[in-house]
Design an enzyme around this catalytic site. Structure first.
Site, PDB file in Angstrom:
ATOM      1  N   GLY A  64      -8.256   5.364 -11.019  1.00 19.01           N
ATOM      2  CA  GLY A  64      -7.722   4.490  -9.962  1.00 19.01           C
ATOM      3  C   GLY A  64      -8.844   4.020  -9.055  1.00 19.01           C
ATOM      4  O   GLY A  64      -9.690   4.809  -8.654  1.00 19.01           O
ATOM      5  N   VAL A  86     -26.082   3.000  -5.631  1.00 21.56           N
ATOM      6  CA  VAL A  86     -26.695   3.454  -6.891  1.00 21.56           C
ATOM      7  C   VAL A  86     -27.730   2.435  -7.360  1.00 21.56           C
ATOM      8  O   VAL A  86     -28.886   2.767  -7.664  1.00 21.56           O
ATOM      9  CB  VAL A  86     -25.615   3.669  -7.988  1.00 21.56           C
ATOM     10  CG1 VAL A  86     -26.250   3.857  -9.354  1.00 21.56           C
ATOM     11  CG2 VAL A  86     -24.722   4.863  -7.633  1.00 21.56           C
ATOM     12  N   ARG A 104      -8.095   3.422 -17.115  1.00 16.82           N
ATOM     13  CA  ARG A 104      -7.823   4.800 -17.518  1.00 16.82           C
ATOM     14  C   ARG A 104      -7.895   4.766 -19.047  1.00 16.82           C
ATOM     15  O   ARG A 104      -7.123   4.048 -19.679  1.00 16.82           O
ATOM     16  CB  ARG A 104      -6.447   5.238 -17.039  1.00 16.82           C
ATOM     17  CG  ARG A 104      -6.282   5.175 -15.507  1.00 16.82           C
ATOM     18  CD  ARG A 104      -5.037   5.912 -15.070  1.00 16.82           C
ATOM     19  NE  ARG A 104      -4.658   5.620 -13.689  1.00 16.82           N
ATOM     20  CZ  ARG A 104      -5.175   6.231 -12.619  1.00 16.82           C
ATOM     21  NH1 ARG A 104      -6.109   7.139 -12.784  1.00 16.82           N
ATOM     22  NH2 ARG A 104      -4.774   5.925 -11.401  1.00 16.82           N
ATOM     23  N   ASP A 155     -10.983  13.300 -11.037  1.00 16.08           N
ATOM     24  CA  ASP A 155     -11.212  14.398 -11.990  1.00 16.08           C
ATOM     25  C   ASP A 155     -11.228  13.945 -13.450  1.00 16.08           C
ATOM     26  O   ASP A 155     -11.971  14.504 -14.263  1.00 16.08           O
ATOM     27  CB  ASP A 155     -10.250  15.568 -11.760  1.00 16.08           C
ATOM     28  CG  ASP A 155      -8.805  15.141 -11.640  1.00 16.08           C
ATOM     29  OD1 ASP A 155      -8.522  13.938 -11.839  1.00 16.08           O
ATOM     30  OD2 ASP A 155      -7.953  16.007 -11.364  1.00 16.08           O
ATOM     31  N   THR A 204     -11.751   8.468  -4.932  1.00 13.54           N
ATOM     32  CA  THR A 204     -10.295   8.404  -5.115  1.00 13.54           C
ATOM     33  C   THR A 204      -9.644   8.480  -3.745  1.00 13.54           C
ATOM     34  O   THR A 204     -10.122   9.224  -2.876  1.00 13.54           O
ATOM     35  CB  THR A 204      -9.758   9.553  -6.000  1.00 13.54           C
ATOM     36  OG1 THR A 204      -8.333   9.660  -5.805  1.00 13.54           O
ATOM     37  CG2 THR A 204     -10.363  10.911  -5.673  1.00 13.54           C
ATOM     38  N   ASP A 259      -7.016   9.931  -3.118  1.00 13.25           N
ATOM     39  CA  ASP A 259      -6.191  11.147  -3.025  1.00 13.25           C
ATOM     40  C   ASP A 259      -6.854  12.299  -2.276  1.00 13.25           C
ATOM     41  O   ASP A 259      -6.173  13.228  -1.853  1.00 13.25           O
ATOM     42  CB  ASP A 259      -5.812  11.635  -4.437  1.00 13.25           C
ATOM     43  CG  ASP A 259      -5.029  10.592  -5.217  1.00 13.25           C
ATOM     44  OD1 ASP A 259      -4.406   9.723  -4.584  1.00 13.25           O
ATOM     45  OD2 ASP A 259      -5.054  10.653  -6.462  1.00 13.25           O
ATOM     46  N   ASP A 264      -8.449  14.703  -3.504  1.00 15.99           N
ATOM     47  CA  ASP A 264      -8.004  15.912  -4.207  1.00 15.99           C
ATOM     48  C   ASP A 264      -9.113  16.564  -5.038  1.00 15.99           C
ATOM     49  O   ASP A 264      -8.841  17.256  -6.011  1.00 15.99           O
ATOM     50  CB  ASP A 264      -6.809  15.565  -5.123  1.00 15.99           C
ATOM     51  CG  ASP A 264      -7.159  14.510  -6.164  1.00 15.99           C
ATOM     52  OD1 ASP A 264      -8.233  13.884  -6.049  1.00 15.99           O
ATOM     53  OD2 ASP A 264      -6.359  14.308  -7.088  1.00 15.99           O
ATOM     54  N   ARG A 320       7.329   2.139  12.876  1.00 20.75           N
ATOM     55  CA  ARG A 320       7.818   2.837  14.068  1.00 20.75           C
ATOM     56  C   ARG A 320       8.447   1.850  15.066  1.00 20.75           C
ATOM     57  O   ARG A 320       9.455   2.164  15.711  1.00 20.75           O
ATOM     58  CB  ARG A 320       6.676   3.604  14.734  1.00 20.75           C
ATOM     59  CG  ARG A 320       7.141   4.683  15.666  1.00 20.75           C
ATOM     60  CD  ARG A 320       5.945   5.407  16.260  1.00 20.75           C
ATOM     61  NE  ARG A 320       5.521   6.553  15.502  1.00 20.75           N
ATOM     62  CZ  ARG A 320       6.160   7.724  15.478  1.00 20.75           C
ATOM     63  NH1 ARG A 320       7.280   7.882  16.143  1.00 20.75           N
ATOM     64  NH2 ARG A 320       5.697   8.733  14.784  1.00 20.75           N
ATOM     65  N   ARG A 336      -0.960  11.522  -5.708  1.00 19.12           N
ATOM     66  CA  ARG A 336      -0.720  12.233  -6.976  1.00 19.12           C
ATOM     67  C   ARG A 336      -0.151  13.618  -6.684  1.00 19.12           C
ATOM     68  O   ARG A 336       0.880  13.705  -6.045  1.00 19.12           O
ATOM     69  CB  ARG A 336      -2.009  12.296  -7.796  1.00 19.12           C
ATOM     70  CG  ARG A 336      -1.751  12.491  -9.282  1.00 19.12           C
ATOM     71  CD  ARG A 336      -3.053  12.538 -10.052  1.00 19.12           C
ATOM     72  NE  ARG A 336      -3.660  11.213 -10.170  1.00 19.12           N
ATOM     73  CZ  ARG A 336      -3.334  10.322 -11.107  1.00 19.12           C
ATOM     74  NH1 ARG A 336      -2.440  10.607 -11.993  1.00 19.12           N
ATOM     75  NH2 ARG A 336      -3.918   9.150 -11.145  1.00 19.12           N
ATOM     76  N   GLU A 346       7.701  13.193  12.462  1.00 16.80           N
ATOM     77  CA  GLU A 346       8.598  14.316  12.753  1.00 16.80           C
ATOM     78  C   GLU A 346       8.582  15.335  11.616  1.00 16.80           C
ATOM     79  O   GLU A 346       8.657  16.536  11.834  1.00 16.80           O
ATOM     80  CB  GLU A 346      10.038  13.816  12.962  1.00 16.80           C
ATOM     81  CG  GLU A 346      10.327  13.301  14.364  1.00 16.80           C
ATOM     82  CD  GLU A 346       9.575  12.031  14.713  1.00 16.80           C
ATOM     83  OE1 GLU A 346       9.240  11.252  13.799  1.00 16.80           O
ATOM     84  OE2 GLU A 346       9.287  11.818  15.909  1.00 16.80           O
ATOM     85  N   ARG A 406      16.255   4.444   6.325  1.00 17.36           N
ATOM     86  CA  ARG A 406      15.612   3.421   5.494  1.00 17.36           C
ATOM     87  C   ARG A 406      14.387   4.047   4.833  1.00 17.36           C
ATOM     88  O   ARG A 406      13.821   5.005   5.351  1.00 17.36           O
ATOM     89  CB  ARG A 406      15.161   2.222   6.333  1.00 17.36           C
ATOM     90  CG  ARG A 406      16.285   1.421   6.950  1.00 17.36           C
ATOM     91  CD  ARG A 406      17.042   0.605   5.907  1.00 17.36           C
ATOM     92  NE  ARG A 406      18.019  -0.285   6.518  1.00 17.36           N
ATOM     93  CZ  ARG A 406      19.261   0.046   6.852  1.00 17.36           C
ATOM     94  NH1 ARG A 406      19.678   1.287   6.660  1.00 17.36           N
ATOM     95  NH2 ARG A 406      20.077  -0.839   7.387  1.00 17.36           N
ATOM     96  N   HIS A 420       0.769   0.584  -3.977  1.00 21.25           N
ATOM     97  CA  HIS A 420      -0.641   0.222  -4.173  1.00 21.25           C
ATOM     98  C   HIS A 420      -1.286  -0.507  -2.997  1.00 21.25           C
ATOM     99  O   HIS A 420      -2.487  -0.774  -3.043  1.00 21.25           O
ATOM    100  CB  HIS A 420      -0.802  -0.585  -5.472  1.00 21.25           C
ATOM    101  CG  HIS A 420      -0.659   0.291  -6.692  1.00 21.25           C
ATOM    102  ND1 HIS A 420       0.576   0.657  -7.172  1.00 21.25           N
ATOM    103  CD2 HIS A 420      -1.571   0.894  -7.471  1.00 21.25           C
ATOM    104  CE1 HIS A 420       0.405   1.447  -8.230  1.00 21.25           C
ATOM    105  NE2 HIS A 420      -0.882   1.599  -8.427  1.00 21.25           N
TER     106      HIS A 420
HETATM  107  O1  F6P Z   1      -5.373   8.532  -8.043  1.00 20.67           O
HETATM  108  C1  F6P Z   1      -5.080   7.422  -7.260  1.00 20.67           C
HETATM  109  C2  F6P Z   1      -3.623   7.041  -7.405  1.00 20.67           C
HETATM  110  O2  F6P Z   1      -3.404   5.899  -6.605  1.00 20.67           O
HETATM  111  C3  F6P Z   1      -2.618   8.134  -7.108  1.00 20.67           C
HETATM  112  O3  F6P Z   1      -2.421   8.318  -5.733  1.00 20.67           O
HETATM  113  C4  F6P Z   1      -1.411   7.624  -7.832  1.00 20.67           C
HETATM  114  O4  F6P Z   1      -0.556   8.684  -8.184  1.00 20.67           O
HETATM  115  C5  F6P Z   1      -2.002   6.974  -9.056  1.00 20.67           C
HETATM  116  O5  F6P Z   1      -3.360   6.689  -8.741  1.00 20.67           O
HETATM  117  C6  F6P Z   1      -1.323   5.702  -9.490  1.00 20.67           C
HETATM  118  O6  F6P Z   1      -1.942   5.285 -10.658  1.00 20.67           O
HETATM  119  P1  F6P Z   1      -1.765   3.832 -11.295  1.00 20.67           P
HETATM  120  O7  F6P Z   1      -2.456   2.853 -10.385  1.00 20.67           O
HETATM  121  O8  F6P Z   1      -2.425   3.953 -12.613  1.00 20.67           O
HETATM  122  O9  F6P Z   1      -0.301   3.580 -11.346  1.00 20.67           O
END
Ligand code: F6P
Length: 319
Positions: free
Chosen positions: A11, A23, A72, A103, A125, A127, A129, A154, A171, A187, A243, A249
């Site tokens: 992603g 780089v 990917r 990863d 990324t 995330d 993570d 809000r 993710r 909240e 709601r 994205h």
């Molecule tokens: O890893 C980045 C991310 O945006 C995640 O937060 C999400 O779960 C995933 O990629 C969505 O992937 P794609 O853009 O392939 O749908």
């Protein structure tokens, strides 16, 4: 080492362009030739490779997305795919590679390193993570995008006295939800790393409502489940008009924040230094504002930990 390659994979994340620029410029500064590999590992397999110069990374530091495109790639998970990639490295005389991504990207970097081509991973990324680094490139920008959206939501939540459920990305990690929730005084924050009791969530909402709270913001990390489903449950259980907004994205796009540009510049340049030092199979990161590097295998074998102290704090502050 005379020739290196750079790719972005998985992603996209705001700041990847700043990392590519770092780089390329750092490598050229040290007299190396740099080759850009388009569409990540797919482009490596296909030989979608072209030489980059100082000008090819001009005017991109402020742009979201990735100039090198991303993908990917399932094929690169196979031995056959990896060997095709190695063939392309040989053909172009590329001796080392810098792979920017998450990863999945690092797994590819590990495989290439094992096949004799030194590879350095740069964590990119939204995330956040990836173990071994306090922050990944793109996290700060995505967080600010979420905050901006929640601030707007809000306003309307207040006007209509509604409960809003906002689903954010991440993710399997709750970092984006947690940081956004803390920054926005949500909240309730639901993250995959903590099992929250639905009854407790409803109880909190009702308590707030009875105290005169006119609206509530609930942030749900996508790793917990669907925000839409969660909103339905809330509406039924708490009898509050609800709601839901799935930010999707929008969180991946946009001009990178100053923090992400600086982080990407530092990490991208550090990756080049490591290759020049003869290192291989490492991931660069930032810890306590210091540049670090770790064995990619250790990173892949370590589980990312969300900051649970911060999570507890968010609960204390939203009583
Ligand atoms: O890893 C980045 C991310 O945006 C995640 O937060 C999400 O779960 C995933 O990629 C969505 O992937 P794609 O853009 O392939 O749908």
């Amino acid at each position: 080492m005379k020739k290196i390659g750079v790719l972005t994979s998985g992603g996209d994340a705001p700041g990847m362009n700043a990392a590519i620029r770092a780089v390329v410029r750092k490598a050229i500064f040290h007299g190396l030739e740099v080759y850009g590999i388009k569409y990540g590992y797919q482009g490596l397999i296909d030989g979608n490779i072209e030489k980059m110069d100082l000008g090819s990374v001009g005017d991109i530091i402020q742009r979201g997305g990735t100039k090198l495109y991303s993908a990917r790639c399932e094929e690169f998970k196979t031995e056959e795919g990896q060997l095709k990639g190695i063939e392309q490295l040989k053909k172009h005389g590329i001796e080392g590679l810098i792979a920017i991504g998450g990863d999945g990207t690092f797994m590819g970097a590990k495989k290439i390193t094992e096949k004799g081509y030194p590879c350095i991973g740069v964590p990119g990324t939204i995330d956040n993570d990836i173990p071994g680094t306090d922050f990944t490139i793109g996290f700060d920008t995505a967080l600010n995008t979420i905050i901006d959206a929640i601030d707007k939501i809000r306003d309307t939540a207040t006007s209509h006295e509604r409960t809003y459920v906002i689903e954010v990305m991440g993710r399997d990690a709750g970092d984006l939800a947690l940081w956004a929730g803390l920054a926005d005084g949500a909240e309730t924050i639901l993250i995959p790393e903590s099992e929250d009791n639905m009854d407790e969530v409803v109880e909190r909402l009702k308590r707030g409502h009875d105290r005169g709270k006119k609206h509530s913001i609930i942030i749900v990390a996508e790793g917990v489940g669907s925000g839409v489903d969660f909103a339905k449950q809330i509406e039924e259980a708490a009898q509050l008009e609800t709601r839901v907004t799935v930010l999707g994205h929008t969180q991946r796009g946009g001009s990178p924040s100053a923090s992400d540009r600086v982080l990407a510049s530092r990490l991208g340049a550090h990756a080049v230094d490591l290759l020049l030092d003869g290192k291989a199979g490492r991931m660069v990161g930032i810890q306590a504002n210091k540049l670090v590097d770790h064995d990619i295998i250790d990173i892949l074998n370590t589980e990312h930990q969300v900051d649970l102290d911060m999570y507890r704090l968010s609960k204390e502050l939203s009583i």
